[in-house]
Design a protein around this motif. Sequence first.
Motif: not given
Length: 138
Positions: A56-69
């Motif tokens: 739910g937090a904003p990901v401002d400034g992150y171009e890439v977000v990795l989600l694991g399992d």
Amino acid sequence: MLVFAAGSGLEAVAAVKAGARHVLATDIDRYALAAMTLNAAANGVAFAMSGADWIGAPVDGYEVVLLGDVFFERPLADRVGAWAASAVAAGALVLVGDPGRSYLPRDRMDALADYRVPTTRALEDADIKHTTVWRFRG
């Protein structure tokens, strides 16, 4: 780069070694944070860590977000899916690593790569685990 549910920090270590300038690895499990600290030191890298719940937090400034399992139970999958969609809407590339969990929203993703990963019967239900890297579309 934001690594969500980073576990041991493997993706964060790899990202730093591949040249990522800023990596934040997050996990709500205190043992995961300890493992990340140990693995960063063992690999001679440094990255930021957080024990906060980022869903739910904003990901401002992150171009890439990795989600694991993370798609292994319905309530978590629903929350993470909505958050991942908001990250895509904000312009982030969201990549998901998944070993075939039941609640993975495949209809919202494109498969990028498949891997056969050796494992042990003490941890998994097979000697070889099939896993896929997906791009979350939103």
